[in-house]
Design a protein around this motif. Structure first.
Motif, PDB file in Angstrom:
ATOM      1  N   THR A  93       0.868  -1.182   0.000  1.00  0.00           N
ATOM      2  CA  THR A  93       0.000   0.000   0.000  1.00  0.00           C
ATOM      3  C   THR A  93       0.902   1.228   0.000  1.00  0.00           C
ATOM      4  N   ILE A 115      -2.498   0.808  -4.350  1.00  0.00           N
ATOM      5  CA  ILE A 115      -1.848  -0.490  -4.198  1.00  0.00           C
ATOM      6  C   ILE A 115      -0.825  -0.598  -5.321  1.00  0.00           C
ATOM      7  N   ASN A 134      -6.601   2.206  -4.439  1.00  0.00           N
ATOM      8  CA  ASN A 134      -6.940   1.207  -3.437  1.00  0.00           C
ATOM      9  C   ASN A 134      -8.372   0.690  -3.606  1.00  0.00           C
ATOM     10  N   TYR A 189      -8.806  -2.106  -6.313  1.00  0.00           N
ATOM     11  CA  TYR A 189      -7.890  -3.244  -6.207  1.00  0.00           C
ATOM     12  C   TYR A 189      -8.546  -4.561  -6.617  1.00  0.00           C
TER      13      TYR A 189
END
Length: 575
Positions: free
Chosen positions: A478, A492, A511, A514
């Motif tokens: 992350t 990510i 993120n 993802y």
């Protein structure tokens, strides 16, 4: 009269074309060196340039009216920018740097300073300036090892930037050029930053010397060297791996020298070096063992010992030269393995210091602790996940040497392009970087940037195989902000390496997208193709060994569990 009428008509048509579309008329003319150079620089600034030959661009710059190999004002401003950076006055350093680039955009030293300032401050675009530094430095022809193969430079600041690039420091200042076989050179005695080895670097200064003779005094290096700070080595007392299972306590006197994905290098007492292998254990330990046997080395003996709940074994050799320097001196090498775990130690120190090092060596090898995992770590991403949407109209990207090919997901579009890096925009608002050339070194640049972006490992590295059976490894992290913008958003990142060094991938997605991205990431990393077998370069005589294949070694045979505090280390032959 008819002839005059037609002449007037043609002139009116030409005038109309010029009024309506003057740009095409102007661009059709030959540009001066100044105009051509400035137009290319403007494209580079806007990110529109992807194919510039920087060797030719540097030579074009020397033909412009504003090429100045010597400038006292420029030298003073670079010193001011450097000092402002050291004093953490980032805004002042950036202001001075922008003024410097306005006058000399191809100064690699200034781009290197910008990359450092932006990386430390988290502002600006450090990757752009780092790539500019690399573009300029790698376009300098020669290897600097002799008069015949001297670096072909156009300024003393290229000399200084090259010394930064090859990690050496000047021992003495050079004030006068050396004449050899009709050419002018700067021959600078330098000291290797890591090993202390002394050598000479050769720079051909024909171009700046001739320019200076036309406009002023003979070219010499600036009298004052910019005070680039050398960070003090950080003492290290313990290391614990991300899983919390493995830890080691270092005796007093250890300092962290460098960290890679597969090992950590430390300086030890008695002028020694420790290599702590923390991943890719089998392959990395084999690389060390093979190098010892190929020297050849002399086997002195082995011993067994106990470190907490672990049984260990030491194999002791003597060899000529260390892993990084062939200096003809005799060194003691200890290969330390532990039964049942994928961690190990390699210690090298002068043979004459082996006896004096007994106490800290014994404390080091017995200071290891290992706590087996009670449950397997969660697997975040399985490379064989079925795509969540149909992949159609795929694109292919092949690196210039044809050794590495990537099948891009549908909907990808090309972004920027730099030496050894091609950028694509992908589905799920992602970005893909395709790496070639020195993939290990470029991946490390991305890892370094991760540390500046609050990067945290999301899981243990995922091991997989491509469709043609090549081993792969994916690191998932992350981060806050992406690699080109500190926008404060959560991302990510996926750093994908292969046992074949010709290619690697870096992927980044928001993120919140993802899960969606797993569908195209899985086929992306497994559908790559390697065209030809290339020998793996030796990891030695270079600053750090490089990880290759992901092989899990068989458990070492069990050894005696009797603690031998006074006989942990075998005797060294001949001492």
């Amino acid at each position: 009269m008819k002839v005059l009428f037609w002449i007037q008509k043609i002139l009116w048509v030409l005038l109309l074309i010029l009024v309506l579309n003057p740009t095409e008329i102007i661009l059709g003319q030959n540009l001066s060196s100044d105009e051509e150079y400035l137009s290319i620089i403007e494209k580079i600034k806007k990110g529109e340039d992807t194919e510039t030959d920087y060797t030719k661009l540097r030579m074009l710059y020397t033909q412009t009216s504003f090429y100045q190999p010597e400038s006292a004002e420029r030298d003073e401003n670079i010193l001011k920018m450097t000092q402002a950076w050291i004093d953490k006055h980032d805004n002042e350093a950036i202001e001075i740097g922008n003024q410097l680039l306005e006058g000399e955009y191809l100064n690699p030293f200034v781009h290197d300073l910008f990359a450092k300032i932006y990386k430390e401050s988290g502002e600006g675009d450090p990757l752009f300036h780092l790539l500019m530094f690399i573009n300029i430095i790698t376009s300098i022809q020669g290897d600097g090892k002799s008069y015949e193969t001297a670096y072909q430079v156009i300024s003393t600041w290229e000399e200084k930037a090259m010394m930064t690039f090859v990690r050496v420091s000047p021992v003495d200042q050079v004030f006068e050029p050396t004449l050899h076989d009709g050419h002018c050179y700067h021959v600078i005695q330098v000291k290797a930053d890591e090993t202390g080895e002394i050598s000479d670097l050769y720079f051909n200064i024909d171009i700046p010397y001739q320019k200076a003779q036309q406009t002023g005094p003979v070219v010499t290096a600036p009298v004052i060297t910019p005070p680039t700070p050398t960070p003090a080595l950080q003492p290290i007392t313990t290391y614990t791996d991300p899983t919390g299972q493995f830890s080691i306590h270092f005796p007093a006197g250890f300092s962290l020298l460098a960290s890679q994905t597969n090992l950590i290098q430390c300086l030890t007492p008695n002028n020694g070096n420790l290599y702590l292998i923390i991943s890719d254990y089998a392959n990395t330990m084999k690389a060390f063992s093979d190098e010892v046997l190929n020297r050849p080395a002399s086997f002195s003996g082995e011993s067994q010992f106990q470190a907490g709940n672990l049984s260990g074994k030491i194999q002791l050799y003597t060899m000529s030269g260390s892993f990084q320097v062939l200096d003809g001196k005799s060194y003691a090498v200890l290969l330390v393995t532990y039964a049942g775990i994928d961690y190990g130690l390699v210690v090298v120190l002068p043979a004459e210091s082996y006896s004096a090092a007994q106490n800290w060596l014994s404390a080091l090898v017995t200071g290891v602790q290992y706590q087996p995992a009670t449950s397997p770590p969660p697997v975040v991403l399985t490379p064989t996940v079925t795509p969540t949407f149909q992949v159609t109209n795929s694109l292919e990207y092949t690196v210039l040497d044809g050794l590495f090919q990537v099948l891009l997901p549908a909907g990808s579009s090309q972004g920027g392009k730099w030496p050894n890096i091609a950028e694509y925009q992908t589905p799920s608002q992602g970005t893909l970087y395709i790496l070639s050339g020195d993939t290990a070194g470029t991946l490390n640049l991305f890892r370094q940037d991760l540390t500046q972006k609050q990067g945290k490992m999301l899981s243990q590295p995922v091991l997989f195989q491509t469709d043609e059976g090549v081993q792969g490894r994916m690191e998932i992290n992350t981060m806050v902000g992406n690699f080109q913008a500190a926008d404060g958003k959560d991302y990510i990142s996926f750093l994908v390496s292969y046992e074949r060094p010709e290619g690697a991938l870096v992927i980044i997605v928001p993120n919140n997208l993802y899960t969606e991205a797993q569908g195209w990431i899985s086929p992306l990393i497994t559908d790559v193709t390697f065209q030809a077998i290339q020998p793996t370069p030796s990891p030695f005589l270079t600053p750090m060994p490089t990880a290759t294949t992901m092989v899990t070694p068989p458990p070492s045979p069990s050894v005696s569990t009797t603690t031998l505090p006074s006989e942990t280390l075998p005797p060294l032959s001949g001492l």
